[in-house]
Design a protein around this motif. Structure first.
Motif, PDB file in Angstrom:
ATOM      1  N   ILE A  44       0.854  -1.188   0.000  1.00 36.28           N
ATOM      2  CA  ILE A  44       0.000   0.000   0.000  1.00 36.28           C
ATOM      3  C   ILE A  44       0.894   1.243   0.000  1.00 36.28           C
ATOM      4  N   ALA A  45       0.669   2.107  -0.985  1.00 35.07           N
ATOM      5  CA  ALA A  45       1.620   3.186  -1.244  1.00 35.07           C
ATOM      6  C   ALA A  45       0.917   4.526  -1.370  1.00 35.07           C
ATOM      7  N   SER A  46       1.683   5.581  -1.137  1.00 36.54           N
ATOM      8  CA  SER A  46       1.151   6.920  -1.380  1.00 36.54           C
ATOM      9  C   SER A  46       2.256   7.803  -1.945  1.00 36.54           C
ATOM     10  N   ILE A  47       1.922   9.045  -2.193  1.00 33.71           N
ATOM     11  CA  ILE A  47       2.806   9.939  -2.937  1.00 33.71           C
ATOM     12  C   ILE A  47       2.761  11.311  -2.294  1.00 33.71           C
ATOM     13  N   ILE A  48       3.872  12.018  -2.400  1.00 33.47           N
ATOM     14  CA  ILE A  48       3.921  13.372  -1.838  1.00 33.47           C
ATOM     15  C   ILE A  48       3.292  14.362  -2.814  1.00 33.47           C
ATOM     16  N   LYS A  49       2.204  14.987  -2.378  1.00 34.06           N
ATOM     17  CA  LYS A  49       1.624  16.075  -3.164  1.00 34.06           C
ATOM     18  C   LYS A  49       1.198  17.158  -2.208  1.00 34.06           C
ATOM     19  N   PRO A  50       1.234  18.449  -2.579  1.00 35.63           N
ATOM     20  CA  PRO A  50       1.647  18.978  -3.870  1.00 35.63           C
ATOM     21  C   PRO A  50       3.083  18.561  -4.174  1.00 35.63           C
ATOM     22  N   ASN A  51       3.400  18.477  -5.462  1.00 35.39           N
ATOM     23  CA  ASN A  51       4.650  17.832  -5.803  1.00 35.39           C
ATOM     24  C   ASN A  51       5.839  18.769  -5.890  1.00 35.39           C
ATOM     25  N   VAL A  52       5.632  20.042  -5.968  1.00 34.22           N
ATOM     26  CA  VAL A  52       6.786  20.944  -5.982  1.00 34.22           C
ATOM     27  C   VAL A  52       6.532  22.100  -5.019  1.00 34.22           C
ATOM     28  N   GLY A  53       7.601  22.652  -4.568  1.00 35.70           N
ATOM     29  CA  GLY A  53       7.500  23.822  -3.697  1.00 35.70           C
ATOM     30  C   GLY A  53       7.632  23.486  -2.215  1.00 35.70           C
ATOM     31  N   LEU A  54       7.454  22.245  -1.856  1.00 35.29           N
ATOM     32  CA  LEU A  54       7.550  21.867  -0.450  1.00 35.29           C
ATOM     33  C   LEU A  54       9.004  21.815   0.009  1.00 35.29           C
ATOM     34  N   THR A  55       9.242  22.332   1.208  1.00 38.89           N
ATOM     35  CA  THR A  55      10.579  22.208   1.803  1.00 38.89           C
ATOM     36  C   THR A  55      10.774  20.771   2.301  1.00 38.89           C
ATOM     37  N   PRO A  56      12.011  20.402   2.575  1.00 36.27           N
ATOM     38  CA  PRO A  56      12.252  19.068   3.151  1.00 36.27           C
ATOM     39  C   PRO A  56      11.444  18.856   4.434  1.00 36.27           C
ATOM     40  N   GLU A  57      11.327  19.885   5.245  1.00 35.79           N
ATOM     41  CA  GLU A  57      10.604  19.730   6.509  1.00 35.79           C
ATOM     42  C   GLU A  57       9.108  19.499   6.247  1.00 35.79           C
ATOM     43  N   GLN A  58       8.560  20.243   5.281  1.00 33.08           N
ATOM     44  CA  GLN A  58       7.148  20.048   4.952  1.00 33.08           C
ATOM     45  C   GLN A  58       6.927  18.640   4.386  1.00 33.08           C
ATOM     46  N   THR A  59       7.873  18.211   3.560  1.00 34.85           N
ATOM     47  CA  THR A  59       7.793  16.858   3.004  1.00 34.85           C
ATOM     48  C   THR A  59       7.833  15.824   4.129  1.00 34.85           C
ATOM     49  N   ALA A  60       8.757  16.039   5.056  1.00 33.59           N
ATOM     50  CA  ALA A  60       8.894  15.086   6.178  1.00 33.59           C
ATOM     51  C   ALA A  60       7.625  15.042   7.027  1.00 33.59           C
ATOM     52  N   ASP A  61       6.951  16.174   7.130  1.00 33.39           N
ATOM     53  CA  ASP A  61       5.690  16.190   7.898  1.00 33.39           C
ATOM     54  C   ASP A  61       4.647  15.290   7.231  1.00 33.39           C
ATOM     55  N   ILE A  62       4.564  15.377   5.902  1.00 31.65           N
ATOM     56  CA  ILE A  62       3.607  14.521   5.185  1.00 31.65           C
ATOM     57  C   ILE A  62       4.022  13.054   5.346  1.00 31.65           C
ATOM     58  N   VAL A  63       5.327  12.811   5.215  1.00 31.01           N
ATOM     59  CA  VAL A  63       5.821  11.430   5.365  1.00 31.01           C
ATOM     60  C   VAL A  63       5.475  10.897   6.755  1.00 31.01           C
TER      61      VAL A  63
END
Lengths: 426, 426
Positions: free
Chosen positions: A155-174
């Motif tokens: 079971i998989a998911s994807i980071i979106k929005p796909n551009v513009g996110l900082t590493p920290e924002q990405t890590a929050d979604i993760v």
């Protein structure tokens, strides 16, 4: 020639010439070919290096507009013949390198003025190719082993929005996705190494979350970092960076890197390669040009990717369900050995709703099943989104209708209520 | 956004939706894109990473069959709108790597179910790309300098039959061509490194002939060895092998190597790169899919090839003359600077006959003009074949009809008599 010495290629063609003649013209183009007598050209040479027409299966005859523009000086009365033709290409012509094979089977033959349609449907390779190419380093089993999930889809998911996110924002979604129990998360294909989220910083931030959760819970989410780069060495450097950070997968935009670049990575990779096929539409969407997935997936299998995108049922792209089901079957069919099967990556607007048909039509759970909105847009939150998908797969495998299973599985119930009327997207 | 910050892309599209709406859907697909509200998504982020529709130019409306299969669930009354649409893609989304740029401008957008046709006509790049990519290392001037021919086309031929010849047989053909005065000879695209003619042995045999003639006559024929390989390192090894043997050019099947592999070679190459585009038909032959040469040549210019195939007038392939002339003009138009122009490689059934129209329509002699049968099948032998081509170019530049010029140029006369009724091939 024996089967061990030939590549058997099947094309769908259209031509103002009758199929037998058109096939012979194709074979001549792909053969040794000469415009004039030269000293070295002997009958024996010609025989050994000639492509042979093996089979011609006439299809419909059409009148009016040709499928593709063709040679304006070719004679035609407005009748165009369609056929499936099979050609036997001697290995003596091609050798086993794709750079040569494709120049023969998908080179000048695609531009012949006598053809108003030419599409590579499939090809069969002799065993020599098994040894000449790396093939998948991980495939289905290797991917499952790294994730620790064996008896159901990943079971998989994807980071979106796909551009513009900082590493920290990405890590929050993760973090939210890992806490929700997803097995796999991927970068978007448009996110590689931008200044605001370099691979180094993104890998550090994302893997801090994943490594911490793995230590705590004993299960490591696979994150596919998009390491696509124009420079093969840089791609390897990015691979090494995410490997060092503890990542267990890399992703590449295979069509925009190309065969040689991906192979370069494959030969140096210690992680599975998640193959994103964006741009594939260019190669396949015209019914009488380009190639079928049957041919395409074999090329990338030789190169050595492990996980390959196939769209999903009722996807947000143009591809019809039958085509998706065929692609899944292709990935799951061994080329030379069971270990070279590819993990089909099902995605694009997926949620619990497509699961029963996906299982019914394929009778397997060997999938990576990517839900973006289907997880992150679930009304009960991402953990409920993940549970709704697992419940849908349980129901599908048991042959229980989703609505029945939802009676005592509230997350599935919520998914059906929300996404049954409005697709979740991406 | 200023022009310095965007890639301006123009597409030809067809859609059951009106063009403004279809263009907006494309822009949304190429933008940051989100399926659900996530914490990191702000208005500022959206603005900075959004593709903007700059211009929509409606074309004809068609009824009946769509150009391409599209989403079966898309609503349509059988009307399809065609339009040329221009989108402004912020560099903030793409960066300057092709692996990312193409994922955005030639990725998912080519598969949208709402489009029944999508073709990248052209794109304009901001100056940042000039520094981020190597570009041609030799181009037109560098190629001319190595050959020592400045004021006329480079007269070229090709080794055929293309497979099965031993290095010695190949060298025999090369000797005849060198003695005939050709400026350039190339391997066939299907000939790379087969057991019966490895690069080492072929380079040794061919360059022995060329080096000897260069010492004797002071003019070195450029031979383009086809060093295409699936393995970028092996490609560089083959480059080094032919360089060491004294060769002055390498050739690659660019579509089957891919961008990253060719770039890897480019960054290590000391010789011009002759780019064979076999397979290009797949990318361009469907009028509402793929891309125009205008876009294609820019990609390969960034990667850094020097000589690019463009077909020729009245060629043996499907391509119409107008398309050929446009491709020639594209190659000869600077992208960022005059030195990044590509040498157009005209070929496919060429002989003296196409020369006047080629000159009339392009007003230049900056060509590599490849004649296979036009030289080797000339009734007076290859030296007469070469002379017939030079005579044709002299006549064309002076504006003298070939038939008049042939009155006191017997080799041209022979060519007109032979090939005027029967194309020489290859």
């Amino acid at each position: 020639m024996t089967a061990a010495d030939i590549i058997r290629c099947t094309y769908r063609i259209e031509s103002p010439f009758e199929p037998e003649k058109a096939a012979a013209l194709m074979a001549a183009n792909m053969s040794a070919g000469t415009f004039t007598k030269v000293p070295g050209e002997t009958a024996a040479l010609k025989q050994r290096f000639s492509v042979r027409v093996e089979n011609v299966r006439p299809l419909e005859t059409v009148t009016g507009a040709p499928a593709l523009p063709f040679g304006s000086r070719s004679p035609t009365d407005g009748t165009f013949y369609r056929a499936d033709v099979t050609l036997a290409v001697p290995l003596d012509i091609t050798g086993t390198e794709l750079a040569t094979v494709l120049a023969v089977i998908a080179g000048g033959v695609t531009e012949l003025k006598e053809l108003s349609g030419v599409r590579l449907l499939d090809f069969e390779l002799p065993p020599a190719f098994a040894d000449a190419h790396p093939g998948p380093g991980f495939g289905i089993e290797g991917t499952r082993r790294l994730i620790g999930v064996y008896d159901r889809p990943i079971i998989a998911s994807i980071i979106k929005p796909n551009v513009g996110l900082t590493p920290e924002q990405t890590a929050d979604i993760v973090r939210a996705l890992v806490d929700a129990g997803v097995d796999f998360v991927k970068d978007d294909e448009k996110m590689t190494n931008p200044p605001y989220s370099t691979i180094e910083k993104r890998a550090a931030a994302v893997m801090a979350v994943i490594n911490e959760a793995a230590q705590r819970a004993g299960k490591k989410t696979m994150y596919a970092f998009n390491i696509s780069s124009d420079d093969p060495d840089e791609m390897v450097r990015r691979h090494d960076t995410v490997l060092k950070a503890g990542a267990t997968c890399v992703m590449v935009n295979i069509n925009h890197i190309g065969y040689a670049g991906v192979r370069y990575l494959r030969q140096r990779a210690q992680l599975p390669i998640h193959a994103h096929r964006n741009g594939w539409g260019i190669l396949t969407r015209c019914p009488l040009l380009g190639m079928e997935f049957n041919a395409y997936n074999k090329i990338w299998r030789l190169v050595g990717v492990d996980q390959l995108h196939v769209n999903g049922l009722r996807n947000k792209y143009w591809e019809a369900d039958e085509s998706v089901v065929n692609a899944i079957r292709q990935c799951l069919t061994p080329l030379f050995r069971p270990a070279d099967r590819l993990l089909p990556v099902v995605g694009s607007g997926m949620w619990a709703g497509q699961v029963p048909d996906t299982y019914r039509l394929t009778q397997t759970t060997d999938f990576m099943y990517i839900a973006g909105g289907g997880i992150q847009g679930h009304p009960g939150g991402p953990a409920a989104g993940v549970r709704s998908l697992m419940q849908a797969w349980e129901a599908a495998v048991m042959g229980v209708p989703l609505n029945d299973y939802a009676a005592d599985h509230p997350e599935l119930r919520q998914a059906l209520d929300r996404f049954g009327t409005q697709s979740p997207g991406g």
